[in-house]
Design an enzyme around this catalytic site. Structure first.
Site, PDB file in Angstrom:
ATOM      1  N   SER A  39       0.809  -1.213   0.000  1.00  0.00           N
ATOM      2  CA  SER A  39       0.000   0.000   0.000  1.00  0.00           C
ATOM      3  C   SER A  39       0.841   1.261   0.000  1.00  0.00           C
ATOM      4  O   SER A  39       0.338   2.342  -0.252  1.00  0.00           O
ATOM      5  CB  SER A  39      -0.916  -0.002   1.224  1.00  0.00           C
ATOM      6  OG  SER A  39      -0.148  -0.008   2.399  1.00  0.00           O
ATOM      7  N   ASP A 226       3.417 -10.084   4.704  1.00  0.00           N
ATOM      8  CA  ASP A 226       2.805  -8.790   4.417  1.00  0.00           C
ATOM      9  C   ASP A 226       1.315  -9.025   4.159  1.00  0.00           C
ATOM     10  O   ASP A 226       0.941  -9.597   3.138  1.00  0.00           O
ATOM     11  CB  ASP A 226       3.499  -8.181   3.191  1.00  0.00           C
ATOM     12  CG  ASP A 226       2.912  -6.835   2.769  1.00  0.00           C
ATOM     13  OD1 ASP A 226       1.803  -6.498   3.201  1.00  0.00           O
ATOM     14  OD2 ASP A 226       3.565  -6.138   1.965  1.00  0.00           O
ATOM     15  N   VAL A 227       0.469  -8.596   5.107  1.00  0.00           N
ATOM     16  CA  VAL A 227      -0.973  -8.817   4.979  1.00  0.00           C
ATOM     17  C   VAL A 227      -1.684  -7.473   4.928  1.00  0.00           C
ATOM     18  O   VAL A 227      -1.543  -6.642   5.824  1.00  0.00           O
ATOM     19  CB  VAL A 227      -1.513  -9.682   6.135  1.00  0.00           C
ATOM     20  CG1 VAL A 227      -1.083 -11.120   5.960  1.00  0.00           C
ATOM     21  CG2 VAL A 227      -1.053  -9.179   7.506  1.00  0.00           C
ATOM     22  N   GLU A 228      -2.437  -7.262   3.881  1.00  0.00           N
ATOM     23  CA  GLU A 228      -3.171  -6.021   3.683  1.00  0.00           C
ATOM     24  C   GLU A 228      -4.216  -6.225   2.611  1.00  0.00           C
ATOM     25  O   GLU A 228      -4.157  -7.181   1.833  1.00  0.00           O
ATOM     26  CB  GLU A 228      -2.216  -4.886   3.303  1.00  0.00           C
ATOM     27  CG  GLU A 228      -1.276  -5.212   2.151  1.00  0.00           C
ATOM     28  CD  GLU A 228      -0.215  -4.132   1.938  1.00  0.00           C
ATOM     29  OE1 GLU A 228      -0.608  -2.978   1.682  1.00  0.00           O
ATOM     30  OE2 GLU A 228       0.986  -4.436   2.027  1.00  0.00           O
ATOM     31  N   TRP A 229      -5.193  -5.327   2.565  1.00  0.00           N
ATOM     32  CA  TRP A 229      -6.134  -5.306   1.449  1.00  0.00           C
ATOM     33  C   TRP A 229      -5.498  -4.490   0.337  1.00  0.00           C
ATOM     34  O   TRP A 229      -4.950  -3.421   0.598  1.00  0.00           O
ATOM     35  CB  TRP A 229      -7.452  -4.663   1.845  1.00  0.00           C
ATOM     36  CG  TRP A 229      -8.220  -5.301   2.959  1.00  0.00           C
ATOM     37  CD1 TRP A 229      -8.762  -4.673   4.042  1.00  0.00           C
ATOM     38  CD2 TRP A 229      -8.568  -6.688   3.099  1.00  0.00           C
ATOM     39  NE1 TRP A 229      -9.404  -5.572   4.837  1.00  0.00           N
ATOM     40  CE2 TRP A 229      -9.318  -6.816   4.284  1.00  0.00           C
ATOM     41  CE3 TRP A 229      -8.323  -7.838   2.338  1.00  0.00           C
ATOM     42  CZ2 TRP A 229      -9.821  -8.032   4.745  1.00  0.00           C
ATOM     43  CZ3 TRP A 229      -8.809  -9.054   2.785  1.00  0.00           C
ATOM     44  CH2 TRP A 229      -9.554  -9.150   3.966  1.00  0.00           C
TER      45      TRP A 229
END
Length: 342
Positions: A39, A226-229
């Site tokens: 992001s 790495d965790v994200e929308w």
């Protein structure tokens, strides 16, 4: 027409080849860059051509993989069976003289020089009295979008550590990973690798792909998930919180067994709010917070690394780069590395 034995074998091989062919051209078979980004990184207009690495097909999930996320999916990631080693019988031991083994030498790490950071910021933020400038040890994270990097110069500007993007999903390798990994090590930076997690791929497959591509080397920092929308992903599905946590646990367990290090969780505010608040208290966190101190954005969450800018500027790299800081003093940094690096 009669076939000889050899002719029959040749003919059979030709049939198999024909059956497995997809009709794809060479360009479709060769590696394609992933469309995923964190992001904090905006893709530049002029991308540096891939380095010395080629990979398999794009890591985006195929239609059959997408169906695995449907409610009718028979087996969740957490239930993927592990291979069982065959039982063996240990022969009776011969009596031997009792010898007290010598104590193995303790692992030691070179402390190395910590450079004061000299980074600039294209979009500076006034963090007030909790400015990241008050922290002693700074570093960066990079991917293919930073192109060719002068690592020695970047280190002298204050990059004491680096996290390098390695993999996405289950079949994409960042085309600059191996080159960045080698050169960062040669320049003396503490280095680690991170994996961009795909919610449309099986967690165990992603862990195996990361393990296949990221070597176990002395002194490496713990691996990162790495965790994200990500709105740019073609995988638009947002899983329920319970499923998100299950998939993360499968991935992290496999990495911890392989590397002997507890993985670090990198995340952003919206994903944290939806899934991670109050979870994984015994895991280290790396938090993105570019407009305020992490204590305001992630109240009550302890952290090891703070990504405080996605618009950093530095000698040694063209364009913008993510800037990070370690949560502690210089001495605490050395002690943390000694305890957590391989």
């Amino acid at each position: 027409m009669r076939f000889s034995g050899v002719s029959a074998i040749v003919f059979g091989c030709m049939v198999l080849v024909g059956c497995t062919s997809t009709g794809a051209g060479v360009d479709e078979i060769l590696a394609k860059p992933s469309l995923e980004t964190t992001s904090s990184i905006v893709k530049p207009g002029n991308v540096v051509p891939p380095g010395e690495i080629g990979t398999a097909a794009s890591s985006e999930a195929q239609p059959e993989e997408m169906t695995a996320l449907a409610p009718s999916a028979p087996i969740p990631d957490a239930m993927v069976p592990m291979a069982r080693m065959p039982e063996t019988r240990t022969p009776a031991a011969e009596p031997v003289a009792l010898v007290v083994p010598s104590k193995p030498p303790a692992r030691t790490f070179e402390r190395g020089q910590v450079y004061r950071h000299r980074f600039r910021d294209a979009k500076p933020i006034n963090f007030g009295r909790v400015s990241p400038r008050s922290l002693a040890v700074h570093g960066v994270d990079v991917s293919r979008w930073q192109g060719e990097i002068d690592w020695a110069k970047l280190r002298s500007q204050g990059a004491n550590f680096v996290y390098i993007k390695a993999t996405d999903g289950g079949d994409h390798l960042d085309p600059m990973f191996r080159k960045n990994w080698r050169q960062a090590g040669e320049a003396g930076l503490r280095r680690g690798a991170y994996h961009f997690f795909y919610w449309c791929r099986v967690a165990s497959e992603q862990a195996d792909w990361f393990i296949r591509n990221v070597p176990k080397v002395p002194g490496a920092l713990p691996p990162v998930i790495d965790v994200e929308w990500n709105g740019e992903s073609r995988c638009k599905q947002r899983l329920p919180r319970k499923k998100v946590l299950e998939k993360m646990q499968v991935f992290m367990d496999r990495l911890e067994r392989h590397y002997g290090q507890r993985p670090i969780i990198y995340t952003a505010p919206d994903f944290y709010r939806d899934n991670l608040k109050g979870e994984f208290r015994d895991y280290p966190f790396w938090l993105r917070s570019v407009a305020a101190h992490p204590s305001k954005v992630y109240p009550g969450r302890e952290w090891v690394f703070w990504q405080y800018s996605g618009s950093g500027l530095s000698h040694g790299v063209d364009g913008r780069i993510d800037l990070n800081a370690f949560h502690g003093t210089e001495d605490q940094w050395h002690r943390w590395v000694a305890a957590n690096a391989r």
